[in-house]
Enzyme design. Structure first.
Site, PDB file in Angstrom:
ATOM      1  N   ASP A 184       0.784  -1.176  -0.164  1.00 14.47           N
ATOM      2  CA  ASP A 184       0.024   0.020  -0.003  1.00 14.47           C
ATOM      3  C   ASP A 184       0.872   1.299  -0.115  1.00 14.47           C
ATOM      4  OD1 ASP A 184      -2.163   1.950   0.224  1.00 14.47           O
ATOM      5  OD2 ASP A 184      -2.464   1.241   2.336  1.00 14.47           O
ATOM      6  N   TYR A 227       2.213  11.534   1.769  1.00 12.51           N
ATOM      7  CA  TYR A 227       1.730  10.566   0.553  1.00 12.51           C
ATOM      8  C   TYR A 227       2.606  10.634  -0.515  1.00 12.51           C
ATOM      9  CZ  TYR A 227      -2.713  10.815   3.322  1.00 12.51           C
ATOM     10  OH  TYR A 227      -3.489  10.941   4.466  1.00 12.51           O
ATOM     11  N   ASP A 236      -1.446   5.523  -5.240  1.00 12.10           N
ATOM     12  CA  ASP A 236      -1.907   4.517  -4.364  1.00 12.10           C
ATOM     13  C   ASP A 236      -2.310   3.179  -4.750  1.00 12.10           C
ATOM     14  OD1 ASP A 236      -3.015   3.501  -2.138  1.00 12.10           O
ATOM     15  OD2 ASP A 236      -4.513   5.029  -1.536  1.00 12.10           O
TER      16      ASP A 236
END
Length: 461
Positions: free
Chosen positions: A104, A268, A294
């Protein structure tokens, strides 16, 4: 006054004065075959439940500002739940035991189901701390919330092996409880591949430990994901691609890799989204719009106004209802062409990937869906619907994401079938000790002792 001078000298020392040395063995790189697990066909109700879970997951995952809660080698990937998610394998402990973990890039925590997890973990393999001589309990609680569930436990350290690399004292979490359905056998946990600033555990992610200690030929990892959703003969488990660590595999892409620097402080993997076209028509994108890349998300989420504009280009499309809220249906007979750019090259999304699933003989559900994110978070989340169409590279320094066109070799892997990789323990080609947290702890411990001595001297003057 000598004790006060001594105290000032102590405070002037750098923190790493009291840190432990780092054991680094430079090597080239490794790769991990990725696996996918198919559960097809699902009925419409199951797909709707999954769609709602995915939308809720993104809202929870990106719903607020960044906070503290949440050589070369390769690793084979498995594609789980019919292109829904992808996982690989690693080994942990002494002696080492192998586990499958979801990969992930939208989160940063590594955790495994522990012996107290009970029935909520189902039939997945369990990590047993008492079986490892290198296990260390850090006695810190751990909790993380996903849209599809939550996990709780405690933070620990152990030796972790992946793709030919071994990291001593790697931080992770042992989970004592998970929400029902969060784990599906054979996956025993999650491996976060984003940056440390997102980690609920506060621990440096495994990939970042390796990249920051210069054990890779190149400080990056790359991902190639396969496609089986248009293969009616696909089995429950299929080869899902590969995770390259420390290098890029030139046989899997053509041309150059187009790198885009990530936006702001690393957290992120988000980059600017500069253009989006559907059926050749441009969709308005606000200046400063960012997109998170992602691997842990199946489809593509974006602002309601933009998603509405996308489906406005598709005749006879309409908003879906019920569990499908936020998604749109469109005629399956329509071939939808989408292109995106993140400030450099333009990338196409296959019409096969745009059609997320089919609800009846004529109607399909599109892969783009409406979602909302919080202030300071990216407004778009690009998941596997996009990533199956490119070779993706995640670079440590400078922090950036790169894409390249797939080679004929890579494309030929789609739907090719073959033997499914198993969780195995490979030969270690490089080892490193994770000291990302050690210098601070050691410095505080040593400094506390010296401060005590200094103040004691002052008291007895």
């Amino acid at each position: 006054m000598l004790p006060l001078i001594f105290l000032a000298s102590l405070l002037a020392l750098p923190a790493d004065t009291f840190g432990a040395p780092t054991d680094v063995v430079p090597v080239s790189g490794q790769a991990i075959s990725l696996l996918r697990r198919n559960q097809y066909p699902r009925d419409v109700t199951e797909w709707g439940t999954f769609a709602k879970s995915q939308r809720d997951n993104l809202i929870a995952k990106y719903g607020g500002p960044v906070k503290q809660k949440r050589s070369t080698g390769y690793n084979s990937i498995i594609d789980q739940q019919y292109d829904s998610s992808y996982y690989g394998s690693l080994a942990i402990g002494t002696p080492a035991v192998s586990f499958d973990v979801k990969l992930d890039t939208g989160s940063s925590d590594f955790w495994l189901a522990g012996p107290s997890c009970g029935t909520s973990c189902g039939s997945v393999s369990i990590y047993n701390p008492s079986s490892s001589s290198t296990f260390q309990n850090l006695s810190t609680s751990f909790s993380i919330v996903y849209g599809s569930g939550s996990a709780e436990g405690y933070v620990a350290q152990d030796t972790v092996q992946m793709a030919g690399f071994s990291v001593s004292s790697q931080g992770f979490a042992v989970v004592d409880a998970v929400s029902q359905g969060l784990l599906a056998s054979p996956v025993s946990g999650f491996l976060g591949l984003a940056w440390q600033s997102l980690a609920s555990s506060g621990q440096m992610p495994l990939w970042q430990t390796l990249a920051s200690n210069n054990v890779w030929d190149s400080a990056l990892f790359a991902v190639r994901l396969t496609r089986y959703k248009n293969d009616s003969t696909a089995q429950d488990l299929e080869p899902g691609g590969v995770l390259n660590m420390g290098y890029t595999n030139s046989s899997l892409y053509t041309g150059s890799i187009d790198y885009i620097d990530i936006t702001g402080t690393p957290s992120y993997w988000y980059i600017p989204l500069t253009s989006l076209t559907v059926q050749g028509n441009s969709i308005s994108i606000d200046s400063g719009t960012t997109a998170a890349i992602d691997t842990g998300t199946t489809n593509i989420g974006g602002p309601a106004s933009s998603v509405q504009a996308i489906y406005a280009q598709i005749p006879n499309s309409q908003p879906a209802t019920g569990e499908w809220e936020g998604y749109y249906s469109f005629p399956c007979s329509t071939t939808v062409n989408v292109e995106v750019s993140f400030g450099g090259a333009t990338w196409s999304i296959s019409p096969v990937d745009f059609a997320f699933t089919q609800t009846n003989s004529t109607e399909c559900i599109g892969a783009f869906f409406e979602t909302s994110t919080g202030t300071g978070s990216p407004s778009w989340i690009f998941g596997d619907t996009f990533l199956k169409n490119v070779y993706s590279v995640f670079r440590y320094n400078p922090p950036s994401v790169g894409f390249a066109n797939l080679s004929s070799v890579a494309v030929a892997e789609n739907g090719a079938g073959g033997a499914v990789p198993s969780a195995t323990i490979g030969t270690i080609s490089a080892a490193v000790t994770n000291t990302s947290d050690a210098p601070r702890r050691h410095a505080l411990s040593a400094l506390s002792t010296l401060l005590f001595l200094a103040f004691s001297a002052v008291l007895f003057l």
